[in-house]
Design a protein around this motif. Structure first.
Motif, short mmCIF file in Angstrom:
data_model
loop_
_atom_site.label_atom_id
_atom_site.label_comp_id
_atom_site.label_asym_id
_atom_site.label_seq_id
_atom_site.Cartn_x
_atom_site.Cartn_y
_atom_site.Cartn_z
N GLY A 210 0.83 -1.20 0.00
CA GLY A 210 0.00 0.00 0.00
C GLY A 210 0.86 1.25 0.00
O GLY A 210 0.63 2.20 -0.77
N ARG A 211 1.89 1.24 0.86
CA ARG A 211 2.77 2.41 0.96
C ARG A 211 3.48 2.67 -0.36
O ARG A 211 3.61 3.81 -0.80
N ASN A 212 3.92 1.60 -1.02
CA ASN A 212 4.61 1.78 -2.31
C ASN A 212 3.69 2.42 -3.34
O ASN A 212 4.11 3.26 -4.13
N VAL A 213 2.40 2.01 -3.33
CA VAL A 213 1.47 2.60 -4.30
C VAL A 213 1.24 4.07 -3.96
O VAL A 213 1.21 4.94 -4.85
N VAL A 214 1.08 4.36 -2.67
CA VAL A 214 0.91 5.76 -2.24
C VAL A 214 2.09 6.61 -2.74
O VAL A 214 1.91 7.69 -3.32
N GLU A 215 3.30 6.10 -2.54
CA GLU A 215 4.50 6.84 -2.97
C GLU A 215 4.48 7.05 -4.49
O GLU A 215 4.83 8.12 -4.99
#
Ligand code: IPM
Ligand code: MG
Length: 365
Positions: free
Chosen positions: A348-353
């Motif tokens: 999820g964090r990677n997609v947010v970034e």
């Protein structure tokens, strides 16, 4: 724009994946100057645990008074022995009906980075881009009568498949409208060699197709379609089918493109759209933080596209998902041996970034 959403985390891995989808929605909203207004409500087993109803009235009310609904999953083996109308799944089926969501869109796309995740040869799946259009409020799921009756040992179970012409007409319209914006092909899947429902289905589809002369219509029996889907998936474009066949073929399409964890869905046609990953509650891995949130995240993209016509925002999320897959981010379901597996939250964090990075790039361009 104000995006007024009801979030239904539900059961199993539902809460874990919707949490990530909401974070991505927040990032996209921030990047494009929209405002999110969120309300969380219970559905399924999570609702049964507190309300003895898999779809409490305040959940329905919240959904109907918002602009779109994002759901995680329903289903919990703890309630398997409950009567049918009180099972977690019954909550979802009722919600689909309350929302008038008769058209279920299930895209199945083979991401280039995941060609080697499919159990099929990569030359077969490369380029697969299917849009399953599943009728969602008819057929065996809702047909009456339905029962299990009689004395133990000689009980009889009944389900009823019914389809009326208006229900077939409206879903056919959705499929053809979508086909016009794609490769202009509709495959209608039925079992017209055996079922009356399918005979009527085919007749009505053929009649409606005359309004779309630019779209090529073909037909297949569901058994043969299931075989062709694994033999030559990239020949499929828009697949139009009834409720139960669509349920089965969409899971199969998930397997074909590498993982059911990647599949998103939009249930539309009524006043409020419902968006949910196709994968279900996956109780075996719930709470472990290893579920793939991409199906939920891609469902959030569909929500922006279909409920708010925010095409750029939807595409931004979809591109962010492609980007993280290209960079090698893999949850357990899409990791090959030797590849490192990341947690739900890290994906999820990677997609947010990636969403933030693509926006920063656009601004500086
Ligand atoms: C799906 C699911 C549901 C369905 C269940 C959970 C009721 O399998 O969305 O595909 O059968 O429609
Ligand atoms: Mg299903």
């Amino acid at each position: 724009m104000l995006l007024n959403l009801t979030i239904l985390p539900g059961d199993g891995i539902g809460p874990e994946v919707t949490e990530q989808a909401v974070l991505v929605l927040q990032a996209a909203a921030g990047a494009f100057g929209h405002q999110l207004q969120l309300r969380h409500k219970n559905i399924g087993g999570a609702a049964l645990a507190v309300a003895e109803d898999p779809l409490p009235a305040d959940t329905v009310q919240a959904c109907l008074s918002s602009s779109a609904v994002l759901m995680g999953a329903v289903g919990n083996p703890a309630f398997d022995h409950y009567p049918n109308h009180l099972r977690p799944e019954a909550g979802l089926l009722r919600l689909r009906r309350e929302l008038g969501a008769y058209a279920n869109l299930r895209p199945a796309i083979c991401f280039p980075a995941l060609e080697d995740c499919s159990p099929l040869r990569s030359d077969l799946v490369r380029g697969t881009d299917i849009m399953i259009v599943r009728e969602l409020l008819g057929g065996l799921y809702f047909g009456e009568p339905r029962s299990i009756a009689g004395a133990p040992g000689s009980r009889v179970a009944t389900n009823t498949m019914t389809y009326g012409e208006p229900a077939i007409e409206r879903i056919t319209g959705v499929a053809f409208e979508l086909a016009e914006k794609r490769r202009k092909k509709v495959l209608s899947v039925d079992k017209a060699n055996v079922l009356e429902c399918s005979r009527l289905w085919r007749e009505v589809v053929i009649r409606c197709a005359k309004d779309y002369p630019g779209v090529q219509l073909s037909h297949m029996y569901v058994d043969s379609a299931a075989m062709s889907l694994v033999q030559r998936p990239k020949d499929f474009d828009v697949v139009l089918t009834e409720n139960m066949f669509g349920d089965i073929l969409s899971d199969q399409a998930g397997g074909v493109v590498g993982s059911l964890g990647l599949l998103a869905s939009a249930s539309i046609g009524g006043p409020v759209g419902l968006y949910e990953p196709v994968h279900g509650s996956a109780p075996d891995i719930a709470g472990k933080g290893i579920a793939n949130p991409l199906g939920a995240i891609l469902s959030a993209a569909l929500l922006l596209r279909h409920s708010f016509q925010l095409e750029r925002e939807a595409a931004c999320i979809e591109n962010a998902v492609s980007a993280v897959l290209n960079q090698g981010s893999r949850t357990a379901d899409i990791a090959r041996s030797g590849q490192s597996r990341i947690a739900t939250s890290e994906m999820g964090r990677n997609v947010v970034e990636a969403v933030k990075a693509s926006q920063a790039k656009q601004k500086s361009a």
